[in-house]
Write a protein that holds these residues in place. Structure first.
Motif, PDB file in Angstrom:
ATOM      1  N   LYS A   1     -20.028 -25.739 -37.109  1.00  0.00           N
ATOM      2  CA  LYS A   1     -21.247 -25.464 -36.364  1.00  0.00           C
ATOM      3  C   LYS A   1     -22.284 -24.681 -37.154  1.00  0.00           C
ATOM      4  O   LYS A   1     -23.405 -24.528 -36.697  1.00  0.00           O
ATOM      5  N   HIS A  25     -27.875 -36.294 -27.477  1.00  0.00           N
ATOM      6  CA  HIS A  25     -27.098 -36.666 -26.303  1.00  0.00           C
ATOM      7  C   HIS A  25     -26.739 -35.486 -25.415  1.00  0.00           C
ATOM      8  O   HIS A  25     -26.316 -35.666 -24.283  1.00  0.00           O
ATOM      9  N   ALA A  26     -26.864 -34.289 -25.945  1.00  0.00           N
ATOM     10  CA  ALA A  26     -26.641 -33.105 -25.117  1.00  0.00           C
ATOM     11  C   ALA A  26     -27.272 -31.923 -25.835  1.00  0.00           C
ATOM     12  O   ALA A  26     -27.626 -32.030 -27.013  1.00  0.00           O
ATOM     13  N   TYR A  27     -27.424 -30.843 -25.113  1.00  0.00           N
ATOM     14  CA  TYR A  27     -27.908 -29.613 -25.721  1.00  0.00           C
ATOM     15  C   TYR A  27     -26.917 -28.519 -25.389  1.00  0.00           C
ATOM     16  O   TYR A  27     -26.484 -28.400 -24.241  1.00  0.00           O
ATOM     17  N   ALA A  28     -26.563 -27.732 -26.380  1.00  0.00           N
ATOM     18  CA  ALA A  28     -25.650 -26.619 -26.136  1.00  0.00           C
ATOM     19  C   ALA A  28     -26.477 -25.422 -25.681  1.00  0.00           C
ATOM     20  O   ALA A  28     -27.687 -25.386 -25.889  1.00  0.00           O
ATOM     21  N   PRO A  29     -25.825 -24.420 -25.086  1.00  0.00           N
ATOM     22  CA  PRO A  29     -26.584 -23.247 -24.634  1.00  0.00           C
ATOM     23  C   PRO A  29     -27.248 -22.478 -25.780  1.00  0.00           C
ATOM     24  O   PRO A  29     -28.027 -21.567 -25.534  1.00  0.00           O
ATOM     25  N   ASP A  30     -26.964 -22.830 -27.034  1.00  0.00           N
ATOM     26  CA  ASP A  30     -27.701 -22.203 -28.125  1.00  0.00           C
ATOM     27  C   ASP A  30     -29.001 -22.965 -28.402  1.00  0.00           C
ATOM     28  O   ASP A  30     -29.684 -22.694 -29.390  1.00  0.00           O
ATOM     29  N   GLY A  31     -29.319 -23.917 -27.520  1.00  0.00           N
ATOM     30  CA  GLY A  31     -30.590 -24.622 -27.631  1.00  0.00           C
ATOM     31  C   GLY A  31     -30.574 -25.731 -28.650  1.00  0.00           C
ATOM     32  O   GLY A  31     -31.571 -26.399 -28.859  1.00  0.00           O
ATOM     33  N   ARG A  32     -29.429 -25.933 -29.309  1.00  0.00           N
ATOM     34  CA  ARG A  32     -29.418 -26.940 -30.353  1.00  0.00           C
ATOM     35  C   ARG A  32     -28.955 -28.283 -29.818  1.00  0.00           C
ATOM     36  O   ARG A  32     -28.135 -28.370 -28.905  1.00  0.00           O
ATOM     37  N   ILE A  49     -27.175 -31.840 -29.650  1.00  0.00           N
ATOM     38  CA  ILE A  49     -25.913 -32.434 -30.084  1.00  0.00           C
ATOM     39  C   ILE A  49     -26.129 -33.931 -30.164  1.00  0.00           C
ATOM     40  O   ILE A  49     -26.195 -34.618 -29.155  1.00  0.00           O
TER      41      ILE A  49
END
Lengths: 415, 476
Positions: A18, A49-56, A58
């Motif tokens: 990561k 396709h998705a966003y992690a809670p760190d704003g990045r 995926i």
């Protein structure tokens, strides 16, 4: 040695991956699977396709083949002397995971990197083998990003480009001295040489493709790199200059910045404080200024304070405008596009709309307000048919007018 | 066209649309209307199932007859492009808006370029919303596998906000051409058998499978790729608004990930990086600080901290590995057997031990208890790196011209990496502050050897010390 279950290894090797910032899946050649046996398509635009809670975002299955490593780079969680839990995947396992995720529309493809095991050549072979399985055995037409290992045999590295859409080699640190100190097993000259070789291979393949329709595709999404910010003493001006040299010399598609973040089991050589995340953001903004707004690296450096650091409380474009007030105000009805692009608060889209609309009407402040996000920010820097910023651009407290929240925001980010 | 001409029309025309997203249908109606000279405010467009026409119950449901003589309406290509997207918007007013712009385009052909115009902006905004929904469907739709007799089959349940299902069919058939799948939405469904695409009626969530074992892998991946050190919830919500979460298997993890993030980062910082405000500025301060240092596990052994010793302005700094049993008890560096051996060889090389600053890479004795004896244990790389803080602080205060690192641990403490003594010895290595580092074996190594090996290593050790002595004289 008995292997842990796939689920456990996935956790370890995704966690280890990561710290690579890039997850782009854009800019490659257009293709789909209608003519083939497998799955996958790329249509130019990348998909998150998705966003992690760190704003990045995926976009890709981002994995390390293994986090065992013979290198001992201090900023890296996988360095030899670190106590992290180790695991490894076989190329086949990674290919299977990629396909399972792709079929369910979780990802655009694979981003594969690896710790160095046995030798650089062996590791590179394994990375290339994974891509080969996907492309040749499964006719996978999604996106593949391979990290290449600069120390590996150029012939193996060359093969990576045949399967991958994008290849990347990390320069790791903005200065050679920093690299020497924090990544003692790496060599700036070798990294630079590998990037040059890759650039030449990409250029050559592009050239061949123009003349021969069946010339093989070769890393159609080009190469990129990543720099860690805040682990050595380099200031923003140095980083920006280095990045622009990389764009020029190696024709890189992207330079990614990664603010050094506290890693578990950190080495004692690292700085004790992480740089504010906003610094990374400011560097990306300056990167944008160079790539889309016509600023030269020297001009971005001018926006920096005397210590070579970009201001954290305001964006670099505003900082530049406040320093070079003689370039303003800009008349939105007459000024060339280049001058409009320098107005703080006007983006490329806003500028395009102004240029298009002013052919049909003389723009008033109301019109500009409709075309942009915030006209309050623009007002001191523009002239319209019914507005002229009298004396405003000369005021010493201009910064407080255009960025009243600057200080408060900084506190939020500093947490 | 003057306003007076319209007075005779008097009534509204109600135009029922058969499909919510069919641009060709709208275009045909609109062409008739323009050619029949019907102004925008005289038409009520109604969509299937919509209520747009109810306000105009007295409206004329017969469509006007276009004037054969009237010129064909002309529009720019740009308008066509945007209109084809706008038609998919869920706003019932979209047909009317498009017609209004079409009407105005007849007298102002380049209207579409005027982005400050309210109608043009409304169109642009709608088109953007539709494009975003199209993109988000491609991104956030999730297939679940079901077992069928003919092999694997994938089914997705998705709830779009605009009429984009048919538009997106091409994307999914291009991408998953050799897979068999169905996409179910409330307003309609798509079914692909590997060769042909079939459209079906709307469905409910209950029609879709409610799980897939691979989702556990995907959720673990989602949780692991997230970096808790950089929480940016706003950035996530901007691109992945809550309204999409309910059909995404990974989204249910978000609340716990966010809640755990702050705690995890705090734990990481506490366990990994250390909070040290500033380097100690005097040797006394270093000596005091190492007494209470508990940054690595050696502290658990509760041995004594052993400070370096020698003049504060010594030109030579000698670094060993760590205090041994004797050093720990006497709390002084190099007083055990290895220290005594070192004294002999220093004297032989003509180096005055009293004029040098002697210290260790690691400040505490690390051992394992074997019966009554405390057996020396090598410090780990991590422990050396942690303790580097102290020996670097000492070096910053003493500022020696030359540093002699004895053994691999000492060399690592100076260089930050592990070097081979055999390769590194015999030549100076420049350090960042301009001083130079010489590397040699640790005297305890000589003590462990016997016979020929010992003789050979002793000779090399003496040669290294002699070279250091010569270099010291040069630098003096």
């Amino acid at each position: 040695m008995a292997q842990k279950p796939v689920l456990d290894r996935l956790k370890i090797l995704a966690d280890a991956a990561k710290y690579d910032a890039s997850c782009a899946s854009s800019g490659t050649s257009k293709r789909d699977s209608r003519s083939g046996k497998g799955i996958g398509s790329t249509e130019g635009m990348g998909i998150c396709h998705a966003y992690a809670p760190d704003g990045r975002c995926i976009s890709l299955l981002k994995l390390l083949l293994t986090n065992h490593c013979v290198f001992d780079c201090h900023y890296c969680i996988n360095r030899k002397s670190s106590n992290v839990e180790r695991a490894r995947f076989t190329p086949q396992e990674v290919a299977d995971l990629t396909l399972a995720f792709y079929k369910r529309n979780y990802i655009e493809g694979l981003f594969l990197s690896s710790g160095i095991i046995r030798s650089s050549d062996h590791t590179m072979e394994q990375l290339v083998e994974t891509a080969r399985i996907l492309r040749e055995e499964h006719d996978f037409r999604g996106y593949i990003h391979l990290k290449t290992i600069p120390e590996a045999d150029p012939e193996i590295v060359r093969r990576a480009g045949l399967y991958a859409d994008r290849v990347s080699i990390n320069v790791e640190l903005p200065t050679d001295a920093g690299l020497h100190r924090l990544a003692p097993d790496k060599n700036a000259g070798v990294i630079d040489g590998a990037m040059l070789t890759m650039k030449d291979a990409i250029t050559e393949a592009k050239d061949a493709k123009k003349r021969f329709r069946h010339a093989p595709r070769y890393a159609p999404a080009g190469q990129s790199t990543q720099m860690i910010v805040g682990a050595d003493g380099a200031n923003d001006a140095q980083i920006v200059t280095r990045a622009s040299a990389l764009y020029g010399r190696h024709r890189l598609r992207r330079v990614y910045y990664s603010a050094f973040s506290p890693i578990p089991d950190a080495s004692a050589v690292l700085p004790l404080k992480r740089p504010p995340l906003i610094r990374e953001h400011r560097l990306y903004q300056s990167d944008w200024l160079m790539r889309f707004y016509g600023y030269s690296p020297a001009e971005v450096a001018q926006a920096a304070d005397s210590d070579g650091m970009l201001p954290l409380d305001i964006d670099p474009k505003l900082a530049w405008a406040l320093k070079f007030r003689e370039s303003f105000p800009v008349d939105v009805n007459r000024a060339p596009k280049e001058a409009l692009l320098r107005v703080p608060g006007l983006g490329t889209r806003g500028v395009a709309q102004i240029v298009s609309a002013r052919r049909h009407r003389v723009l008033r402040l109301d019109d500009v307000a409709k075309l942009t996000v915030s006209v309050t920010k623009l007002k001191p820097f523009i002239v319209t048919a019914d507005w002229r910023p009298v004396l405003l651009t000369d005021r010493a407290d201009l910064k407080n007018i255009v960025a009243p929240d600057a200080n408060r925001q900084l506190e939020l980010f500093a947490a | 066209m003057t306003a007076l001409q319209h007075v005779r029309l008097g009534a509204y025309h109600v135009v029922p649309m058969a499909a919510p997203d069919d641009f060709a249908e709208w275009r045909d109606h609109a062409r008739c209307m323009v050619m029949a000279d019907v102004p925008p405010d005289r038409i009520a467009w109604t969509e299937p199932g919509g209520s747009g026409g109810d306000l105009f119950t007295h409206g004329d449901r017969r469509l006007p007859v276009p004037d054969r003589e009237a010129p064909q309406p002309r529009v720019s290509r740009r308008f066509m492009e945007i209109a084809k997207t706008v038609i998919m918007h869920s706003d019932p007013d979209r047909f009317g808006l498009l017609y209004r712009v079409l009407w105005r385009l007849q007298s102002k052909p380049r209207l579409i370029e005027d982005s400050a115009d309210a109608d043009v902006r409304a169109m642009a905004d709608m088109a953007r919303a539709v494009r975003r929904d199209i993109h988000k469907m491609r991104a956030f739709l999730r297939f679940r596998e079901v077992e069928t007799e003919e092999g694997e089959y994938f089914v997705a349940w998705f709830e779009p906000f605009h009429h984009i299902l048919r538009h997106n069919a091409g994307f999914f058939t291009r991408r998953f051409a050799n897979m068999r799948w169905s996409i179910l939405t409330p307003a309609g469904s798509l079914h692909w058998d590997g060769e042909t695409l079939r459209e079906g009626p709307g469905a409910t969530k209950a029609d879709a499978p409610n799980g897939d074992p691979t989702e556990e892998l995907w959720r673990s991946y989602y949780a692991s790729i997230f970096n808790p050190a950089r929480l940016k919830i706003g950035a996530m919500l901007k691109e992945m608004p809550r309204k999409y979460w309910k059909n995404m298997p990974e989204a249910q993890l978000i609340p716990e990930l966010v809640a755990g993030a702050q705690a995890r980062e705090a734990a990481m910082v506490a366990a990994g990086a250390m909070e040290e405000p500033e380097r100690p500025e005097t040797l006394e301060a270093v000596a005091k600080a190492i007494e209470t240092c508990a940054r690595c596990l050696i502290a658990e052994l509760h041995t004594n901290a052993v400070m370096g010793e020698g003049p504060q302005d010594a030109p030579l700094m000698i670094v060993g590995e760590q205090p041994g049993d004797n050093e720990d008890m006497q709390r002084r560096a190099f007083v055990g057997p290895a220290g005594q051996l070192l004294n002999v060889h220093l004297e032989k090389a003509g180096i005055d031990r009293g004029a040098a600053y002697l210290t260790n890479a690691v400040k505490h004795f690390k051992y394992v208890q074997r019966g009554k004896r405390r057996l020396h244990q090598n410090p780990s790389a991590k422990e050396i790196d942690t303790c580097r803080w102290w020996v670097e602080s000492e070096r910053a205060i003493v500022k020696p011209k030359l540093v002699l690192a004895m053994g691999a641990s000492a060399a690592r403490a100076m260089l930050g990496k592990t070097v081979s003594i055999t390769k590194a010895r015999g030549a100076p290595i420049p350090l960042e502050d301009g001083s130079e580092l010489w590397v040699t074996a640790h005297p305890s190594y000589l003590l462990r050897l016997e016979g020929m090996g010992r003789e050979e290593q002793t000779r090399l050790f003496d040669a290294d010390l002699a070279a250091v002595a010569a270099r010291l004289r040069e630098l003096a």
